[in-house]
Design an enzyme around this catalytic site. Sequence first.
Site, PDB file in Angstrom:
ATOM      1  N   VAL A  41      43.817  46.546  47.558  1.00  0.00           N
ATOM      2  CA  VAL A  41      44.256  45.844  46.355  1.00  0.00           C
ATOM      3  C   VAL A  41      43.057  45.419  45.518  1.00  0.00           C
ATOM      4  CG1 VAL A  41      45.634  43.935  45.470  1.00  0.00           C
ATOM      5  CG2 VAL A  41      46.296  45.057  47.603  1.00  0.00           C
TER       6      VAL A  41
ATOM      7  N   LYS B 243      42.591  45.425  29.946  1.00  0.00           N
ATOM      8  CA  LYS B 243      41.903  46.511  30.643  1.00  0.00           C
ATOM      9  C   LYS B 243      40.801  47.108  29.780  1.00  0.00           C
ATOM     10  CE  LYS B 243      42.719  47.567  34.218  1.00  0.00           C
ATOM     11  NZ  LYS B 243      42.229  47.002  35.498  1.00  0.00           N
TER      12      LYS B 243
ATOM     13  N   LEU C 213      47.600  47.089  39.257  1.00  0.00           N
ATOM     14  CA  LEU C 213      48.842  46.874  39.993  1.00  0.00           C
ATOM     15  C   LEU C 213      49.813  45.878  39.356  1.00  0.00           C
ATOM     16  CD1 LEU C 213      47.316  46.927  43.561  1.00  0.00           C
ATOM     17  CD2 LEU C 213      49.160  48.429  42.774  1.00  0.00           C
TER      18      LEU C 213
ATOM     19  N   HIS D 220      34.641  44.732  34.448  1.00  0.00           N
ATOM     20  CA  HIS D 220      34.235  45.410  35.686  1.00  0.00           C
ATOM     21  C   HIS D 220      32.789  45.897  35.577  1.00  0.00           C
ATOM     22  CE1 HIS D 220      38.402  45.136  36.879  1.00  0.00           C
ATOM     23  NE2 HIS D 220      38.787  45.833  35.833  1.00  0.00           N
TER      24      HIS D 220
ATOM     25  N   ARG E 259      50.970  45.047  30.142  1.00  0.00           N
ATOM     26  CA  ARG E 259      50.735  43.601  30.163  1.00  0.00           C
ATOM     27  C   ARG E 259      50.043  43.121  28.890  1.00  0.00           C
ATOM     28  NH1 ARG E 259      47.071  42.955  35.222  1.00  0.00           N
ATOM     29  NH2 ARG E 259      46.337  44.954  34.389  1.00  0.00           N
TER      30      ARG E 259
ATOM     31  N   ASP F  83      41.421  35.520  57.090  1.00  0.00           N
ATOM     32  CA  ASP F  83      40.601  35.118  55.949  1.00  0.00           C
ATOM     33  C   ASP F  83      39.145  35.011  56.427  1.00  0.00           C
ATOM     34  OD1 ASP F  83      41.589  34.263  53.044  1.00  0.00           O
ATOM     35  OD2 ASP F  83      39.758  33.161  53.492  1.00  0.00           O
TER      36      ASP F  83
ATOM     37  N   ARG G  33      35.562  28.000  40.068  1.00  0.00           N
ATOM     38  CA  ARG G  33      36.868  28.593  40.334  1.00  0.00           C
ATOM     39  C   ARG G  33      37.415  29.255  39.072  1.00  0.00           C
ATOM     40  NH1 ARG G  33      41.122  28.475  43.848  1.00  0.00           N
ATOM     41  NH2 ARG G  33      43.233  28.490  42.974  1.00  0.00           N
ATOM     42  N   ARG G  34      37.968  30.458  39.235  1.00  0.00           N
ATOM     43  CA  ARG G  34      38.535  31.159  38.093  1.00  0.00           C
ATOM     44  C   ARG G  34      39.681  30.364  37.469  1.00  0.00           C
ATOM     45  NH1 ARG G  34      39.673  37.364  39.588  1.00  0.00           N
ATOM     46  NH2 ARG G  34      40.577  37.252  37.499  1.00  0.00           N
TER      47      ARG G  34
ATOM     48  N   THR H 194      36.729  36.873  59.741  1.00  0.00           N
ATOM     49  CA  THR H 194      35.793  37.971  59.434  1.00  0.00           C
ATOM     50  C   THR H 194      34.343  37.511  59.415  1.00  0.00           C
ATOM     51  OG1 THR H 194      36.055  37.619  57.043  1.00  0.00           O
ATOM     52  CG2 THR H 194      37.544  39.184  58.101  1.00  0.00           C
TER      53      THR H 194
ATOM     54  N   ILE I 169      45.250  51.530  43.354  1.00  0.00           N
ATOM     55  CA  ILE I 169      45.579  51.458  41.927  1.00  0.00           C
ATOM     56  C   ILE I 169      44.946  50.184  41.366  1.00  0.00           C
ATOM     57  CG2 ILE I 169      47.466  51.189  40.279  1.00  0.00           C
ATOM     58  CD1 ILE I 169      49.237  52.742  42.246  1.00  0.00           C
TER      59      ILE I 169
END
Length: 351
Positions: A265, A75, A306, A93, A16, A215, A127-128, A219, A303
Amino acid sequence: MTHLWVRAEQRPNEERVGLTPEGAAQLIAKGIHVTVEESQNRAIPIDGYRAAGCEIAPENAWPSAPQDAIIFGLKELPEDGTPLPHRHIMFGHAFKGQHAGRRLLQRFQAGGGTLYDLEYLVDVTGRRVAAFGYWAGYAGAAVSLMAWAAQQGGGLCPTVDTYPGRDALLADLGARFEASGATRPRAIVIGALGRVGTGAADLCEAMDVPVTRWDMAETASGGPFPEILTHDIFLNCIFARPGTPVFVPKSALAAPRHLTVIGDVACDPDSDYNPVPVYDAATTWAAPVLRVHDVPPLDVMAIDNLPSLLPVESSQDYAGQLLTSLLTLDTPDQGVWGRAAETFHTHMKAL
């Protein structure tokens, strides 16, 4: 002049890119200098960037880039411990308790650089502004269904690789289902109202897999959630944070269950907030699942890149979302970039 340097990705199976040639042309028209490294793996060829007017640099030349260049990748960087003096745009991360993230921040501390973490580029409402979420969910659900199909024959999910597009992915998955001869499994998606969950649910629907959508409302009790164990596949699509409930505890391994595949995910196995603590390491393209229990089987797919299974579609989608923000890089102390820098400096103080 603002200088954006698009580096080649150095991680295996990563094709990507966060900027298309069309987007690069818009940045150049704005007066931003764009350098793009050559790459053996990038899904979008270098010729388009050259035609757009970008400067072309050798692969992985970014450490010697001018000090004022902003290095843009997706990444993580190789963990070689070297100080990082540049400003970097990437998924670091590093802000959710990840252990490797602390080492990354120490490299920025040593070099004096700054991290604009793509996960924390947000608008005034929090918001992203851009996310790969939809394609992460779509591809994550696909690999999880591959794992379930492999179980029907008594095996583990085989190696996965990139697809030229979603139609090719769906055709391959359909062939695996047909070969298994099994009735379609039942899946549950948690985080179904978000981008990731929407992608996961769309893939399930495309494969005629019945899907339960949960959603925050479902939970809110904090658990336990025995309903998850009544499904064959659980797709975790939530953004882990403090207070996130545990969805599948270790006790579930030996409990009565239909559940045989977890598609994590979100994939934060080394986070203190991991809601699926039955495993502790990401899986890979070569080994897409980790078997955490034998009888009955329970395989975890985790993974962490993804969307690269569909690199062209995911790159074009993400780059289109991000371009508006990249066009404001000439004022890096303001807007989304200023907020991202503030987040970085807040976490640096905690080192």
